[in-house]
Design a protein around this motif. Structure first.
Motif, mmCIF file in Angstrom:
data_model
loop_
_atom_site.group_PDB
_atom_site.id
_atom_site.type_symbol
_atom_site.label_atom_id
_atom_site.label_comp_id
_atom_site.label_asym_id
_atom_site.label_seq_id
_atom_site.Cartn_x
_atom_site.Cartn_y
_atom_site.Cartn_z
ATOM 1 N N VAL B 25 -22.547 20.114 33.273
ATOM 2 C CA VAL B 25 -22.156 18.770 32.842
ATOM 3 C C VAL B 25 -22.780 17.696 33.729
ATOM 4 N N ASP B 27 -22.815 12.898 33.752
ATOM 5 C CA ASP B 27 -22.074 11.719 33.288
ATOM 6 C C ASP B 27 -22.701 11.225 31.992
ATOM 7 N N VAL B 29 -21.831 8.863 29.993
ATOM 8 C CA VAL B 29 -21.937 7.415 29.821
ATOM 9 C C VAL B 29 -23.309 6.949 30.331
ATOM 10 N N TYR B 30 -23.810 7.664 31.337
ATOM 11 C CA TYR B 30 -25.172 7.393 31.809
ATOM 12 C C TYR B 30 -26.219 8.231 31.056
ATOM 13 N N GLY B 31 -25.801 8.983 30.050
ATOM 14 C CA GLY B 31 -26.765 9.799 29.299
ATOM 15 C C GLY B 31 -27.275 10.994 30.078
ATOM 16 N N GLU B 32 -26.466 11.520 31.021
ATOM 17 C CA GLU B 32 -26.943 12.558 31.935
ATOM 18 C C GLU B 32 -26.221 13.890 31.784
ATOM 19 N N GLY B 230 -16.703 6.083 25.302
ATOM 20 C CA GLY B 230 -17.613 6.612 26.322
ATOM 21 C C GLY B 230 -16.874 7.618 27.191
ATOM 22 N N MET B 231 -17.303 8.865 27.161
ATOM 23 C CA MET B 231 -16.639 9.889 27.966
ATOM 24 C C MET B 231 -17.602 10.368 29.038
ATOM 25 N N ARG B 232 -17.069 10.849 30.124
ATOM 26 C CA ARG B 232 -17.921 11.189 31.272
ATOM 27 C C ARG B 232 -18.507 12.605 31.139
ATOM 28 N N GLN B 233 -17.853 13.610 31.706
ATOM 29 C CA GLN B 233 -18.450 14.961 31.709
ATOM 30 C C GLN B 233 -18.047 15.676 30.417
ATOM 31 N N ALA B 234 -18.503 15.112 29.313
ATOM 32 C CA ALA B 234 -18.082 15.579 28.003
ATOM 33 C C ALA B 234 -18.766 16.880 27.598
#
Ligand SMILES: [Ca+2]
Ligand SMILES: [Ca+2]
Ligand SMILES: [Ca+2]
Ligand SMILES: [Ca+2]
Ligand SMILES: [Ca+2]
Ligand SMILES: [Ca+2]
Lengths: 345, 345, 345, 345
Positions: B25, B27, B29-32, B230-234
């Motif tokens: 996983v 982030d 929201v940062y597309g990462e 927007g979710m983080r470690q999705a």
């Protein structure tokens, strides 16, 4: 020229202008304009509701009405030709977050069963709830058709049984009243709020009113300001409305008679263009496709011969009678329209 | 008990849980988030569009889709049972100021002529313009019906000719694909944007995707953040989607077969309750009114006997097959439903 | 590399992943996910409010909170660096029609007099009424600053006296609690609703909660669906939150200690870059302009040396400590930052 | 009685009423009202912009202006006393999804550095972008203060450098022009759009205009209809505006002189109530708290003695000079106000 594009084109007569010129006025944003207050009382009484509110347009009156009944994220339903859905620029969604669905209605005529079948009033927390049904009388895009009083009463009863409000878009309720003799208040009793327009057949330059309960009108006043519809010395405009109600209401019958006369002339030439029995008031819709015309070509052709109308979609054209159209213009329009529908385009 | 209230009830299997647990996983929201990125690519490719965007719900995927096509004050049209109008809580109006009208469709099946007749694309500055047509395939409230590919193609062609976009609500497009063998990309080629859900028949716990052009997905990403999606470690959730696409897509055929089996059993007992030919996928809608039942009483009665369903309005009930319903539960459901429809309520 | 761009970057540990993998789940849109229900109860109790609601993001938790307090056309006020105004993409206006004004606050620290002077609670029907004050604790763009409990109590008291609600954006309330020892419930008692995030310092992959009264949470649940935040088997995510609260809350002190250590190192080199006394928790904001740097150049320079941060406007840079940053990375960051601020750019 | 509550109270004079009565009119929703068209051209030319649009209220003119510059989810900034944020009922958020923040300004006077410091123009996809700065000249709640031309020029230059538009709320720009002699077009050159009101000091009963580029006015016309501001034979109202511009513009100097006279009288009695140098135009704000008065008690007391004013918050009162207030009423007001501030309440 006969300008039959719309009955909004009506211009104030000299007598109306005199009445406007000398109207007492005050600041209506503060609720202090005496002419506005008088007109609001008069229209509320005419329609049998507690109170009324003056607005700069019929759209704003409608939008204030539905705002009162439908919370953001809830739904209104109307027929698929309704002015409130078709001609108010999506305002209910933009201004009030109101969702919508529509039933199909021939010539705009109210189909109570279709409306009731569409409504969702048991959707709980997982479906949009239908909070309001909108009825339009007479129905503009339906061709000026009059809603039967019995249908309106049934709709009102069944909507209330299921917890829904009814808003009546009565921009041309005056025409329904004059055409049928049904008192305005009888129609208005079938709705929680009603909008009426002064600037169409009645011939005033500007203005509409919303009527309903006192509590609703208080809320509507705040929202009118939020929508940018708070006007100051608006009594000048209200005076035109007072004049129109006194002097120019009953004469709508002349518009209806002229419109009917042309409908019959066209139908005599070409029966598939219009059924005169479906022409109830001052709006004539012709189906020009069977004669080989596109709506836009037909309107261009009438325009060249001094008869101005409006293309409603690809196959239909609309002509509207009003205060500024007389018998001679009507005869001319009858001749032009009859001639054109009898030509193959 | 057979819990047939909805296919959203599916729970992750142990193997799916393992896949989720160890997903890489980042982030999102940062597309990462690598797993999100991989799933987005996979689904975009499956559906033949440039790019995809992961969302917390199917509603958000639909709402982002229509947002891309319809400016505030413009209009979308859909059938009157469409999820986007009925079950998304008026979101299009609230979030995006989108107005709507609806056409009537039997069992949700697409009527291209009705859709095209409803659309207004020549309204100029005085009428709402129709910017988008929404199609739902399979159609939830229509009873899991599959839209014919030819109808979708015709809709797409005619909509584009008139300058309108098409959004496909493909929450259960997987079921349409499995039921008909039509490639997912063939359906998806009939739309400018498509939403698909992982958490229904596919069995993932959370998540949907929107697919479309790269430019549209960039805009949708900004709006997803604005909508609070927007979710983080999705990637944890995306891993379930990857697993489901690999292992749980083809098995939707089992759900369809079980649902059909029960439809036939009920129809054999009482032919006016359901037409098995209209049961296309995993959703069984019964018309219980002819047998004298109200929908709510019927659902209460099945519930007492261990078969959970959902009342759709006053006369219809819905039962949905999914991953967590096996043959034994299906046999039990068939017995209970057959028995109840054969009783007079 | 030390990735100090944000504490949202935290990734789940193996132990957290195990806890997630085997969480019992259900359909949370139906309110049936046991892990979600347990987490909601736990967080509500921790914060001393009646109930809680899980959301996919902190933005959605904040937006649901302010939606409850502020009707469309009314106003919220917040400081001019507040996350709810600066970093939620205008959502309050778009989703809820909420107007806003802001007071200026140094380092985000609450100025109760400024807030109260800004509020309008006697505006009648002619001015926007202020319905809600938003406080952020700790304050993100303020540099992780902790709001004094006494200021929060005074704000709460004075806001309520004037009929306003208070929403606490507590995305990092955990950090305030750990930094000061003030019980979470003491902070939360100063607000009508509170949002908290699991995915920042606590280290969970996804999820936030809103807490408040039971009646408010019922309304928020409906609006969560409307905003597209209804997730199905979300217990997988909630399990990470449970794990984080048990195992990763107290360790926030380590982040604070590491951040403080670097603040002191930088200040020892260049006192105008940062005041260590103003560094309260895990966020270090450096003023790099006095050393001749632009924020973007400085971030580029630290990035080349393996220290990732974030440019906050033209003159300031931000570095955030979290679960995935250890002592060695901290020492490295201290060396790089100290070195760069001592160079003339 | 001297009714100094607001300059919106102005009523049309007999000569203005004559001009209105005989104005040529047409349907302005179709763009065919000759008097509206003439007034729009005249005002556009006066202000040095390409085109203008007539609206029913100043709020609507402002709301159309900001709508042109700020997309939903983007931000405008203004001072914290600005009419657009304080007195338009949250319309920018409700109608257009526009977020806002505010800077603090003493007496409403423009602080360009504060405005520029507040703006965020590099926020990328994660922060709200500031798209528009609103300036109000003269400033209503600031006490009729005139914005210095140099400050406006600087704001315009620096805003454009950073990609932001400027909207000038010029409801009382006429007063600024008359007070300073600066040409209207010089002020208006500092903004992309400007609103002006006819119904305040100018003395017309109803109406405002928005000016800007031709492309902007075309868009604004569509949004005016959506907001419910499309009026039909509005030339009646425009004729009042034409008359006012010809006959009642320069006389604003009388209002300023009378207001200043009272300011001096009060200041001579009690210097902490008002600084005459800060009274720039026709609005007198008194700080009555030092004399021991609450604003509401003071207004009640002046009202009993025939001087009507307005309580602005708890400590300040406002009196506004206009067309319907003469020298005798001014002398009376001076006597009453001087007397009351010299009493301990
Ligand atoms: Ca209407
Ligand atoms: Ca008229
Ligand atoms: Ca599921
Ligand atoms: Ca936050
Ligand atoms: Ca995280
Ligand atoms: Ca006036």
């Amino acid at each position: 020229t006969a300008d039959l594009r719309s009955d909004t084109l009506t211009r104030p007569t000299d007598a109306m202008r005199e009445a406007m010129a000398w109207a007492p006025v005050g600041d209506d944003v503060y609720g202090e304009d005496p002419t506005i207050l008088a007109l609001q009382s008069q229209v509320a009484e005419l329609l049998g509701h507690e109170d009324a509110l003056f607005t700069p347009s019929g759209s704003m009156a409608n939008q204030l009405g539905v705002r009162l009944h439908v919370a953001p994220g809830q739904e209104l339903i109307a027929d698929d030709l309704a002015h409130v859905l078709r001609a108010e620029m999506g305002a209910a969604a933009v201004l009030s977050g109101i969702s919508a669905r529509s039933w199909h209605a021939n010539a705009g005529l109210l189909d109570v069963d279709a409306a009731m079948a569409l409504a969702v009033t048991d959707g709980g927390a997982y479906q949009v709830g239908t909070s309001c049904v909108v009825v339009e009388n007479t129905h503009n895009f339906g061709g000026g058709t009059v809603q039967p009083l019995e249908a309106m009463r049934e709709l009102h009863r069944r909507a209330h049984e299921r917890g829904m409000a009814v808003h009546l878009d009565g921009a041309r309720l005056w025409n329904a009243h004059v055409a049928t003799g049904v008192p305005l208040a009888d129609y208005a009793a079938c709705a929680d709020t009603v909008s009426v327009c002064l600037s169409k057949g009645l011939g005033a330059p500007v203005g509409s009113l919303l009527v309903g309960s006192r509590a609703h009108m208080e809320q509507a006043r705040v929202w009118r300001k939020r929508f940018g519809g708070g006007m100051r010395q608006a009594g000048i405009l209200a005076a035109a409305g007072q004049f129109a109600l006194e002097h120019q209401l009953e004469r709508l019958a002349d518009d209806h008679e002229r419109c009917q006369r042309v409908a019959r002339a066209v139908a005599a030439t070409r029966g598939d263009a219009v059924d005169p029995a479906a022409v109830h008031t001052n709006i004539l819709v012709l189906h020009v496709a069977p004669a080989g015309w596109s709506a836009s070509d037909f309107i261009a052709a009438t325009g060249e011969r001094g008869v101005l109308g409006y293309a409603m979609g690809p196959e239909h054209v609309r002509f509207v009678w009003h205060l500024d159209v007389d018998d001679a213009q009507t005869d001319h329009a009858a001749a032009v329209l009859t001639d054109l529908v009898s030509q193959q385009a």
